[in-house]
Design an enzyme around this catalytic site. Structure first.
Site, PDB file in Angstrom:
ATOM      1  N   TYR A 145       4.120  41.210  24.349  1.00  0.00           N
ATOM      2  CA  TYR A 145       3.701  41.760  25.628  1.00  0.00           C
ATOM      3  C   TYR A 145       4.528  41.170  26.768  1.00  0.00           C
ATOM      4  O   TYR A 145       4.562  39.948  26.934  1.00  0.00           O
ATOM      5  CB  TYR A 145       2.215  41.461  25.822  1.00  0.00           C
ATOM      6  CG  TYR A 145       1.674  41.591  27.212  1.00  0.00           C
ATOM      7  CD1 TYR A 145       1.787  42.785  27.923  1.00  0.00           C
ATOM      8  CD2 TYR A 145       1.004  40.529  27.809  1.00  0.00           C
ATOM      9  CE1 TYR A 145       1.264  42.892  29.211  1.00  0.00           C
ATOM     10  CE2 TYR A 145       0.480  40.632  29.093  1.00  0.00           C
ATOM     11  CZ  TYR A 145       0.619  41.813  29.781  1.00  0.00           C
ATOM     12  OH  TYR A 145       0.100  41.924  31.040  1.00  0.00           O
ATOM     13  N   ASP A 230      -4.826  36.033  20.417  1.00  0.00           N
ATOM     14  CA  ASP A 230      -5.252  36.950  21.473  1.00  0.00           C
ATOM     15  C   ASP A 230      -5.752  38.224  20.795  1.00  0.00           C
ATOM     16  O   ASP A 230      -4.957  39.007  20.267  1.00  0.00           O
ATOM     17  CB  ASP A 230      -4.070  37.249  22.400  1.00  0.00           C
ATOM     18  CG  ASP A 230      -4.462  38.061  23.616  1.00  0.00           C
ATOM     19  OD1 ASP A 230      -5.391  38.886  23.501  1.00  0.00           O
ATOM     20  OD2 ASP A 230      -3.845  37.905  24.683  1.00  0.00           O
ATOM     21  N   ILE A 232      -7.683  40.840  22.102  1.00  0.00           N
ATOM     22  CA  ILE A 232      -8.305  41.742  23.074  1.00  0.00           C
ATOM     23  C   ILE A 232      -8.310  43.199  22.630  1.00  0.00           C
ATOM     24  O   ILE A 232      -9.020  44.020  23.208  1.00  0.00           O
ATOM     25  CB  ILE A 232      -7.633  41.628  24.461  1.00  0.00           C
ATOM     26  CG1 ILE A 232      -6.218  42.200  24.451  1.00  0.00           C
ATOM     27  CG2 ILE A 232      -7.641  40.207  24.961  1.00  0.00           C
ATOM     28  CD1 ILE A 232      -5.635  42.352  25.842  1.00  0.00           C
ATOM     29  N   LYS A 275      -9.832  46.334  27.172  1.00  0.00           N
ATOM     30  CA  LYS A 275      -9.304  47.362  26.278  1.00  0.00           C
ATOM     31  C   LYS A 275     -10.394  48.046  25.472  1.00  0.00           C
ATOM     32  O   LYS A 275     -10.450  49.265  25.395  1.00  0.00           O
ATOM     33  CB  LYS A 275      -8.267  46.751  25.331  1.00  0.00           C
ATOM     34  CG  LYS A 275      -7.195  45.940  26.044  1.00  0.00           C
ATOM     35  CD  LYS A 275      -6.492  46.729  27.139  1.00  0.00           C
ATOM     36  CE  LYS A 275      -5.474  45.891  27.871  1.00  0.00           C
ATOM     37  NZ  LYS A 275      -4.792  46.623  28.941  1.00  0.00           N
TER      38      LYS A 275
END
Length: 473
Positions: A145, A230, A232, A275
């Protein structure tokens, strides 16, 4: 005499990345079906707008919650007054139960070990402050990202060393790639404090296998490092293979060998409602850790980015409605699967393939055959054509630190079906024209009758307006 700090004047924020510049171009010329039908369609923003109707329906059926009432009586004053940074117990309990439900209740989370943050951006930065000093490093698998260059490095001074993953094995993490990244950091005299991975992956849209996760645990165990997972996008997994959380791996390993118990204190999970629920504007993120010292330090730091009491109250009621959350998770995943299929079919009609994916709000799209050369310069030239000529803002792989030119991240859940169909129609027309011109050009070159025309040099200009800092993961 210096009037501003070095932090205010440094250029390490990453806002000059093509990832953010694409947003800027979209904002200068946004597509609108009625007002600006020739404008740029935003396909570089990973927002989930497919299930807003489910959220709005729940809110309409629970007017007391939106009116800040409990048992018919107003609690506005209670919520409006100061709350400490530990968070509302009712919300923390509802949040960990929701996280467990997404993971099939194969693992559970202790609300006393969760720290609330203003989104996952804040959560990741807070963990950097807790786990590393300025000048130390974290390893990240590529592609990753683009916002991590901002989130992890800008204020903390922590460095990022890439774990080079390639298309030869669908960008999966391998033990040799981990070792190579670790040695590269040592060559740069960087002390490696840990690894950060996104699972499911942004930008790949894939879930990590048990094998990859076990490789990571073995590696941090051997090197005495931390691991941040992570997660999410954990609720966006819409087809097999299913999502396996790092917590599930730790639980399995702990049952087999006591020596893995020490690793629990060095594994930390980041989560957000941006999300799975499509609520990036609510700014709700969390850190989960079994390390008491990390939890205590992160809780103190969270005072710089709190989640409002009003938001916590509303979401504690919503997430506490088990019937609603079960229905929402299943229906949202169904809609993501349908929209993902629309994008994949649209790309295929344009002669474009993408990495097989099963999660997320985007596809990792292979446009290598559209490059005039196997270089990142050619990738940028293609990207600029797609932004300006085609009117689509997508994210080039180079902004995600991909090692291979020609890959792009294309989002599909932040627009209507009609807009997505229009985007695919535009892209198909561009590919037909480009490949046709490319064939004619190559024939002309082989005959020695023409020279390759230089591509237009595009220049981006940042406006004085600040870039959007909402969480775009």
């Amino acid at each position: 005499m210096r009037f501003l700090s070095t932090k205010a004047t440094c250029k390490s924020h990453g806002q000059d990345s093509s990832y953010f510049l694409g947003w800027q171009e979209y904002e200068n010329n946004p597509y609108d079906e009625v007002l600006n039908s020739k404008g740029i369609i935003q396909m570089g923003l990973a927002e989930n707008q497919l299930s807003f109707d489910l959220l709005e329906s729940w809110l309409a059926k629970n007017p007391d919650v939106t009116a800040f009432k409990r048992d018919g009586k107003s609690i506005f004053r209670e919520l409006a007054l100061f709350q400490d940074y530990h968070g509302l117990p009712s919300f923390k309990k509802a949040l960990v139960d929701f996280m467990a439900e997404i993971r099939g209740n194969k693992v559970s989370f202790d609300p006393n070990h969760i720290v609330l943050t203003a989104g996952s951006t804040s959560a990741n930065e807070t963990l950097m402050f807790c786990l590393a000093e300025q000048g130390e490093a974290f390893l990240l698998p590529t592609p990753y990202y683009p916002g991590f260059d901002r989130d992890l490095k800008w204020r903390t001074g922590v460095d990022i060393v890439p774990i080079q993953c390639t298309s030869s094995n669908n960008f999966q993490i391998t033990e040799p790639a981990l070792q190579q990244a670790y040695l590269e950091a040592r060559k740069r005299n960087l002390r490696v404090k840990g690894i950060l991975v996104t699972n499911p992956s942004n930008p790949l849209g894939t879930t990590m296998s048990r094998s990859e996760l076990n490789i990571l645990v073995d590696f941090i165990k051997d090197k005495d490092m931390h691991l941040i997972s992570d997660e999410i996008y954990s609720g966006t997994v819409f087809s097999s293979p299913g999502f396996v959380s790092i917590m599930e791996i730790l639980k399995e390993r702990n049952d087999l060998q006591d020596s893995d118990a020490q690793v629990w204190n060095r594994v930390h999970v980041v989560y957000s409602l941006s999300k799975d629920l499509g609520l990036p504007g609510f700014r709700v993120g969390a850190i989960y850790s079994e390390n008491d010292t990390v939890v205590a330090a992160a809780t103190k730091m969270s005072s710089f980015g709190l989640v409002s009491s009003q938001t916590q109250y509303l979401l504690s009621a919503m997430l506490g409605d088990k019937k609603f959350t079960r229905n929402y998770i299943a229906e949202n995943q169904k809609r993501l699967k349908q929209r993902h299929r629309m994008l994949v079919l649209g790309l295929q009609k344009a002669g474009i393939n993408c990495l097989q994916s099963n999660a997320g709000l985007f596809c990792w799209v292979d446009m290598r055959h559209l490059l005039h050369s196997n270089t990142f310069e050619a990738e940028m030239e293609l990207w600029k054509k797609i932004v300006y000529q085609v009117g689509l803002n997508i994210s080039p792989g180079s902004s995600c630190h991909c090692t291979e030119p020609g890959w792009f991240r294309v989002c599909f859940a932040n627009m209507s079906e009609e807009t997505l169909n229009l985007a695919m129609k535009r892209l198909k027309a561009f590919v037909v024209e480009s490949t046709g011109n490319g064939c004619a050009e190559r024939r002309a070159q082989s005959n020695g009758t023409s020279k390759r025309k230089s591509l237009t040099k595009w220049v981006f200009r940042l406006s004085s307006r600040d870039h959007r800092e909402q969480e775009e993961r």
